[in-house]
Design a protein around this motif. Structure first.
Motif, PDB file in Angstrom:
ATOM      1  N   TYR A   1       0.819  -1.206   0.000  1.00  0.00           N
ATOM      2  CA  TYR A   1       0.000   0.000   0.000  1.00  0.00           C
ATOM      3  C   TYR A   1       0.858   1.263   0.000  1.00  0.00           C
ATOM      4  CZ  TYR A   1      -3.334   3.495   1.688  1.00  0.00           C
ATOM      5  OH  TYR A   1      -4.091   4.617   1.834  1.00  0.00           O
ATOM      6  N   PHE A   2       1.883   1.287   0.844  1.00  0.00           N
ATOM      7  CA  PHE A   2       2.663   2.512   1.002  1.00  0.00           C
ATOM      8  C   PHE A   2       3.800   2.671   0.002  1.00  0.00           C
ATOM      9  CE2 PHE A   2       0.734   2.559   5.258  1.00  0.00           C
ATOM     10  CZ  PHE A   2       0.324   3.884   5.298  1.00  0.00           C
TER      11      PHE A   2
ATOM     12  N   LEU B   1      12.347  14.202  12.652  1.00  0.00           N
ATOM     13  CA  LEU B   1      11.590  14.620  13.832  1.00  0.00           C
ATOM     14  C   LEU B   1      10.088  14.561  13.593  1.00  0.00           C
ATOM     15  CD1 LEU B   1      13.726  17.664  15.026  1.00  0.00           C
ATOM     16  CD2 LEU B   1      13.495  15.444  16.146  1.00  0.00           C
ATOM     17  N   GLY B   2       9.666  15.028  12.421  1.00  0.00           N
ATOM     18  CA  GLY B   2       8.239  15.083  12.112  1.00  0.00           C
ATOM     19  C   GLY B   2       7.593  13.713  12.031  1.00  0.00           C
ATOM     20  N   ALA B   3       8.316  12.738  11.541  1.00  0.00           N
ATOM     21  CA  ALA B   3       7.763  11.382  11.459  1.00  0.00           C
ATOM     22  C   ALA B   3       8.149  10.550  12.681  1.00  0.00           C
ATOM     23  CB  ALA B   3       8.243  10.692  10.182  1.00  0.00           C
TER      24      ALA B   3
ATOM     25  N   LEU C   1       2.831   6.778  18.885  1.00  0.00           N
ATOM     26  CA  LEU C   1       1.824   5.814  18.467  1.00  0.00           C
ATOM     27  C   LEU C   1       2.242   4.381  18.782  1.00  0.00           C
ATOM     28  CD1 LEU C   1       0.719   7.517  15.152  1.00  0.00           C
ATOM     29  CD2 LEU C   1      -0.630   7.291  17.254  1.00  0.00           C
ATOM     30  N   TRP C   2       3.530   4.095  18.694  1.00  0.00           N
ATOM     31  CA  TRP C   2       4.010   2.767  19.093  1.00  0.00           C
ATOM     32  C   TRP C   2       3.722   2.531  20.571  1.00  0.00           C
ATOM     33  CZ3 TRP C   2       9.605   2.480  16.685  1.00  0.00           C
ATOM     34  CH2 TRP C   2       9.500   2.270  15.302  1.00  0.00           C
TER      35      TRP C   2
ATOM     36  N   LEU D   1       4.859   3.733  11.254  1.00  0.00           N
ATOM     37  CA  LEU D   1       5.998   4.418  10.641  1.00  0.00           C
ATOM     38  C   LEU D   1       5.663   4.842   9.217  1.00  0.00           C
ATOM     39  CD1 LEU D   1       8.921   5.393  10.592  1.00  0.00           C
ATOM     40  CD2 LEU D   1       9.588   3.064   9.942  1.00  0.00           C
ATOM     41  N   CYS D   2       5.103   3.946   8.438  1.00  0.00           N
ATOM     42  CA  CYS D   2       4.766   4.277   7.048  1.00  0.00           C
ATOM     43  C   CYS D   2       3.702   5.365   6.963  1.00  0.00           C
ATOM     44  CB  CYS D   2       4.300   3.027   6.303  1.00  0.00           C
ATOM     45  SG  CYS D   2       5.622   1.861   5.936  1.00  0.00           S
ATOM     46  N   THR D   3       2.697   5.290   7.811  1.00  0.00           N
ATOM     47  CA  THR D   3       1.650   6.321   7.808  1.00  0.00           C
ATOM     48  C   THR D   3       2.255   7.690   8.087  1.00  0.00           C
ATOM     49  OG1 THR D   3      -0.010   4.732   8.539  1.00  0.00           O
ATOM     50  CG2 THR D   3      -0.499   7.076   8.900  1.00  0.00           C
ATOM     51  N   ASN D   4       3.079   7.775   9.112  1.00  0.00           N
ATOM     52  CA  ASN D   4       3.681   9.064   9.461  1.00  0.00           C
ATOM     53  C   ASN D   4       4.652   9.540   8.391  1.00  0.00           C
ATOM     54  OD1 ASN D   4       2.241   9.474  11.835  1.00  0.00           O
ATOM     55  ND2 ASN D   4       3.631   8.181  12.982  1.00  0.00           N
ATOM     56  N   LEU D   5       5.426   8.637   7.812  1.00  0.00           N
ATOM     57  CA  LEU D   5       6.322   9.041   6.723  1.00  0.00           C
ATOM     58  C   LEU D   5       5.542   9.587   5.545  1.00  0.00           C
ATOM     59  CD1 LEU D   5       9.032   6.225   6.603  1.00  0.00           C
ATOM     60  CD2 LEU D   5       9.399   8.649   7.107  1.00  0.00           C
TER      61      LEU D   5
END
Length: 123
Positions: A29-30, A54-56, A63-64, A100-104
């Motif tokens: 998906y990502f 920092l942002g991701a 969230l983890w 991680l993928c969502t935030n990236l």
């Protein structure tokens, strides 16, 4: 290169099904999103790597922690049928990869949208 390898791994895990399904879905998906983002502005993202990290990174850690707590408290659970059984601190690898993928994806999209050079490239 790296994103295409992740896409291939995701497709392979999807094809195999079973315990690799969740991770395969996440990667498949990502990976196309990441390929497009980095093809368009990988140099821009690399130039702003501190903001990207920092942002991701910080929201991912949060969230983890929250997800591990929720799993430990029985608020929700992750099916062992579709996961590899790997992880850390009570958090399955698949959940770690998903957050991680969502935030990236979000942070990279925002950084590209805000970068003055990205706007010039779109024109």
């Amino acid at each position: 290169g790296m994103w295409l390898l992740l896409a291939a791994l995701g497709v392979l895990l999807l094809a195999l099904g079973g315990k690799g399904l969740y991770l395969g879905l996440t990667l498949a998906y990502f990976a196309p999103v990441f390929v497009l983002q980095w093809a368009f502005g990988g140099d821009l993202l690399w130039g702003w790597r501190r903001a990207l990290l920092l942002g991701a990174g910080l929201p991912t850690l949060y969230l983890w922690f929250a997800d591990a707590w929720a799993i430990r408290e029985g608020i929700w659970w992750i099916s062992p049928r579709y996961t590899l059984g790997l992880g850390a601190f009570g958090l399955p690898l698949e959940e770690m990869a998903f957050f991680l993928c969502t935030n990236l994806a979000v942070v990279q999209g925002l950084l590209l949208a805000w970068h003055p050079e990205a706007l010039r490239r779109l024109r």
